[in-house]
Motif scaffolding. Structure first.
Motif, PDB file in Angstrom:
ATOM      1  N   ASN A  82       0.845  -1.204   0.000  1.00 64.76           N
ATOM      2  CA  ASN A  82       0.000   0.000   0.000  1.00 64.76           C
ATOM      3  C   ASN A  82       0.878   1.251   0.000  1.00 64.76           C
ATOM      4  O   ASN A  82       1.526   1.560   1.006  1.00 64.76           O
ATOM      5  N   TYR A 346      -9.988  -5.086   0.653  1.00 65.34           N
ATOM      6  CA  TYR A 346      -9.362  -4.882  -0.644  1.00 65.34           C
ATOM      7  C   TYR A 346     -10.225  -5.516  -1.738  1.00 65.34           C
ATOM      8  O   TYR A 346     -10.911  -6.511  -1.503  1.00 65.34           O
ATOM      9  N   THR A 381      -4.462   1.429  -6.462  1.00 66.09           N
ATOM     10  CA  THR A 381      -3.046   1.241  -6.774  1.00 66.09           C
ATOM     11  C   THR A 381      -2.900   0.354  -8.003  1.00 66.09           C
ATOM     12  O   THR A 381      -3.653  -0.610  -8.175  1.00 66.09           O
ATOM     13  N   ARG A 444      -8.551  -0.115  -2.209  1.00 67.12           N
ATOM     14  CA  ARG A 444      -8.485  -0.304  -0.764  1.00 67.12           C
ATOM     15  C   ARG A 444      -9.519   0.584  -0.078  1.00 67.12           C
ATOM     16  O   ARG A 444      -9.627   1.775  -0.382  1.00 67.12           O
TER      17      ARG A 444
END
Length: 467
Positions: A82, A346, A381, A444
């Protein structure tokens, strides 16, 4: 004489053929068991790769803390990390007795999310604002196997089946600004690690900043995998449910109390075995995980439901032990979460809305609807599809609600862009990709609320834009 020689050859041929068949059978056994050992052992090897990287490349030692003194960039080549929190990591062993992880309470502008796991990455406990302590902090003490002594008052006991393990402590960021990063570092350094035997006068905890070190713990898909696996086998006691692997590993030359030194031929067979395992795990991952937000959503659960259930039961269900699904999970991620969804959740996407794999040479848009149901923050991400690590040599890896200048649409939603170049005027909301490689995405949600799991808020699928 010539006739006699021919007769001898005819008599010897069946024996030679039988020997060849036997050798091929033995070779296939090694290849097959090597592949099985990879799928079974990948959580422990995943752990050992990180530990060995720390010992080889950083000043850190077991029982000390390494941390990344800025939001993670591509030099952190762990699996799906992360980049929107500061990472503190400590590896520990209880061979000499219980180890205390003394964690700080949340403050007005500082908090953390933490996970404590064994060498097999079985979660022992979650800690922090939404963990067991509910932000109060506490003295978590990891106990060695078969520990019988009574603990002093005030400690939170964590019973482990093995000696080794680690903690991932994510010090939360208010923003990526220098002042907030420094505040997050200062807060993280309030954690303490020490033996229970030294609790009356704990030694000072050692911290090492590793932000500028290339820290690569991606899975090595070669015969060195078995060196890592052997190290864990030698160090740790057998867990009862895994005793069936004792003989399996002995076939490969891995046996407790003995050296592991495969000859060249066995090395080649181990290599074939791990490549078979790699192909299998990649195929299962590519087949996709169950959709999360809707029945057709390209955003999936972070792991298989039977694996998530098994984790909650400490892998002690009488009729279930999802080793195969666990193997897939630890090929693309690390750490275990005791209560997935309480502190963080997630979701993974490996395909766009039309079902096509993400191409780093194309441009994509993700609309994040307004009012994301989280107490802390959300982020998205991009990772390298092949390695599951941060994409190398790019300027940033993610965008999150912590970014003050993130541009919002009139309805409060946010459009994020992923591609080799930022669309005109969209740089703030853009995440770069490598045009020569595929990528994958992870969403997330930190501190998700019930509305998140009731699917009252739905994350859109990613769409390709332009040619």
């Amino acid at each position: 004489m010539r006739i006699l020689a021919i007769l001898c050859l005819l008599l010897l041929a069946p024996a030679a053929g039988a020997a060849d068949r036997a050798q091929r059978a033995f070779d296939r056994e090694i290849e097959r068991k090597a592949a099985q050992a990879v799928v079974w052992g990948i959580p422990a090897v995943n752990y050992d790769l990180m530990r060995q990287e720390m010992l080889a490349k950083t000043p850190g030692k077991v029982g000390q803390v390494i941390y990344w003194g800025h939001p993670l960039d591509w030099k952190n080549q762990t699996l799906t990390p992360n980049p929107d929190a500061l990472y503190f990591m400590v590896f520990f062993t209880t061979k000499d007795g219980p180890v205390v992880l003394d964690l700080p309470p949340a403050e007005d502008k500082a908090s953390f999310n933490g996970n404590i796991v064994t060498a097999w990455q079985l979660p022992l406990e979650d800690a922090g604002l939404l963990g067991y302590d509910k932000g109060k902090g506490g003295k978590f003490v990891v106990l060695p196997p078969d520990y019988k002594d009574k603990l002093p008052d005030g400690y939170i006991p964590l019973k482990s089946e093995v000696y080794g393990g680690y903690m991932l402590f994510r010090s939360n960021l208010r923003s990526h600004g220098d002042a907030d990063v420094q505040a997050s570092i200062d807060y993280g350094k309030k954690l303490k690690v020490y033996p229970l035997s030294a609790a009356a006068n704990p030694p000072e905890t050692v911290f090492s900043d590793v932000k500028d070190i290339l820290f690569d713990s991606t899975i090595r898909w070669d015969a060195s995998f078995f060196d890592n696996l052997n190290r864990v086998v030698q160090e740790e006691p057998w867990i009862v449910r895994d005793r069936v692997m004792i003989d399996e590993l002995k076939t490969l030359g891995i046996e407790k109390g003995k050296s592991f030194a495969p000859d060249r031929h066995t090395q080649s067979l181990l290599t074939k075995g791990i490549r078979e395992a790699q192909a299998l795990l990649e195929a299962k991952y590519d087949a996709g995980l169950p959709p999360f937000f809707t029945a057709t959503s390209r955003w999936t659960y972070p792991a298989y439901p039977d694996l998530l259930k098994a984790v909650q039961a400490d892998f002690n269900e009488p009729d279930a032990y999802p080793v195969d699904h666990r193997g897939v999970a630890y090929s693309y991620a690390y750490i275990g979460i005791k209560r997935l969804g309480a502190g963080q959740f997630y979701s993974i996407s490996i395909r766009d809305k039309d079902g096509h794999a993400f191409d780093g040479g194309k441009t994509y848009r993700l609309n994040v609807p307004a009012n994301v149901p989280v107490q802390q923050y959300w982020s998205v991400t991009a990772y390298d599809r092949k390695t599951h690590a941060l994409i190398k040599n790019v300027s940033r890896a993610s965008r999150s609600s912590q970014i003050p200048d993130l541009v919002k649409n009139d309805d409060g939603s946010v459009d994020l862009y992923f591609g080799p170049k930022a669309p005109k005027g969209k740089d703030t909301n853009w995440v770069p990709t490598d045009p020569k490689r595929g990528f994958e995405l992870m969403f997330r949600a930190y501190g998700p609320t019930p509305e998140f799991f009731d699917k009252k808020w739905i994350l859109s699928d990613v769409v390709r834009v332009g040619k």
